[in-house]
Design an enzyme around this catalytic site. Structure first.
Site, short mmCIF file in Angstrom:
data_model
loop_
_atom_site.label_atom_id
_atom_site.label_comp_id
_atom_site.label_asym_id
_atom_site.label_seq_id
_atom_site.Cartn_x
_atom_site.Cartn_y
_atom_site.Cartn_z
N ASP A 32 -15.84 8.45 10.74
CA ASP A 32 -14.67 7.67 10.38
C ASP A 32 -13.44 8.45 10.78
OD1 ASP A 32 -14.38 5.04 8.51
OD2 ASP A 32 -12.61 6.30 8.29
N ARG A 77 0.81 -1.21 0.00
CA ARG A 77 0.00 0.00 0.00
C ARG A 77 0.85 1.27 0.00
NH1 ARG A 77 -5.57 -0.94 3.49
NH2 ARG A 77 -6.33 -2.67 2.22
#
Length: 270
Positions: free
Chosen positions: A140, A41
Site C-alpha cells: 500500500d 477529512r
C-alpha cells in the site's frame, strides 16, 4: 445565545493546491466533486493545529518540517472502507481456482489498506491449496494502513463475512480488555509480507512474479492513461495463466493488454 462558529471553507485555490499535492505524491487526481469530502477529512487536522482556515494549513505544509504532515494528508485522502471478503464472489472463484494446487504459489494484494484483503487471501489459500507452499505480498501507499495491517487486529463484527468455521480456524477472539476484537493467527500473519509500494511508480524488480494479483477499488482514482499504465505494469508481474482481479465497479475495457476476461472483473494473463 451565542451563534455556532462557522466551519472553514475549502476554496477553489486551496483545493487546486491539494490536487497538485496528491498528484505529486501519489499520482492520484482528486476530481472536483471530491472537494467536500476532502474538506471534511482535513478539518480534524485544522483543529489539531488550532487553525482557522485551510489556507493557514496549506501554508504550513509548504515548510520542510511538515513533511510528515504532508504524508498524513495523502493517507487521509486515500483511505477507503474495507472489510474481510469484500466482493465475496472473487474469493469463491479464487478458492475454486486454487483447489488442489500445490506450491509454490504467490499472491499479491496491491492496495491492501488495513490488511483485510490480504488476510482474506491468506485464509482462502490456507483452505484450498494443497500443502503450505504459498505466500502473499501486501502493499500500500499508506504507512499508517500498513501499520494496522501488521497488527492484524480487527473488530469482531467483521467476522460476519467469514465462511462458516473460518473465524475459529484462522483468528483468535479477544477476552477482557480485548473483548469484541479478533486477531489473525500468527502463522497466517507470517505468510503475509507487508511492503510500501506505489503502483503508479515503476515497480521494484525484487517483487518477482505472481500467480494472482488483486488490484481492486484503486483504478477509480486514475484517468484512463494512468489506469492502462498501472494495469500493464502489474500484468507484466503475472505468470502466464495467472489471474488479475479488479473491482466490480472498475473497467479495463479497450485497453490493449495481454489479458483475457474469465469472469466479471477477473482476467487471465495470456
Amino acid at each position: 445565545m451565542s451563534a455556532m462558529p462557522s466551519l472553514p471553507v475549502l476554496g477553489e485555490q486551496n483545493f487546486r493546491q491539494l490536487q497538485q499535492l496528491m498528484q505529486d505524491a501519489s499520482g492520484i487526481h482528486l476530481s472536483s466533486n471530491k472537494r467536500s469530502l476532502v474538506a471534511g477529512r482535513l478539518l480534524k487536522r485544522l483543529r489539531h493545529f488550532d487553525l482557522d482556515s485551510y489556507d493557514d494549513y496549506l501554508n504550513r505544509l509548504t515548510h520542510p518540517q511538515y513533511a510528515r504532515e504532508r504524508r498524513l494528508v495523502v493517507d487521509l485522502l486515500t483511505t477507503n472502507e474495507t472489510y474481510f471478503f469484500r466482493e465475496f464472489a472473487h474469493f469463491e472463484f479464487l478458492g475454486q481456482w486454487l483447489k488442489g494446487r500445490g506450491g509454490p504459489l504467490r499472491l499479491w494484494s496491491a492496495a491492501c489498506s488495513s490488511g483485510e484483503e490480504p488476510y482474506s487471501l491468506a485464509m482462502t489459500a490456507a483452505e484450498h491449496t494443497r500443502g503450505n507452499e504459498w505466500s502473499i505480498l501486501a502493499s500500500d501507499l499508506s504507512l499508517s494502513m500498513l501499520s494496522l495491517a501488521e497488527q492484524g487486529i480487527y473488530d469482531i463484527a467483521q467476522a460476519r463475512y467469514f465462511p462458516d468455521g473460518w473465524l475459529h480456524r484462522h483468528c483468535l477472539c479477544g477476552v477482557e480488555d480485548m473483548e469484541g476484537r479478533m486477531r489473525v493467527q500468527g502463522w497466517l500473519r507470517a505468510k503475509v509480507q507487508l511492503r510500501e509500494i506505489n503502483v503508479v511508480q515503476p515497480l521494484p524488480e525484487s517483487i518477482g512474479q505472481f500467480d494472482v494479483i488483486f488490484l481492486r477499488n484503486l483504478l477509480i482514482y486514475f484517468d484512463s492513461e494512468q489506469k492502462q499504465r498501472i494495469v500493464r505494469n502489474l500484468s507484466e508481474k503475472l505468470r502466464p495463466g495467472g489471474l488479475l482481479f479488479i473491482g466490480h465497479a472498475e473497467s479495463i475495457h479497450g485497453f490493449n493488454l495481454p489479458l483475457r476476461p474469465v469472469r466479471p472483473s477477473v482476467f487471465e494473463r495470456l
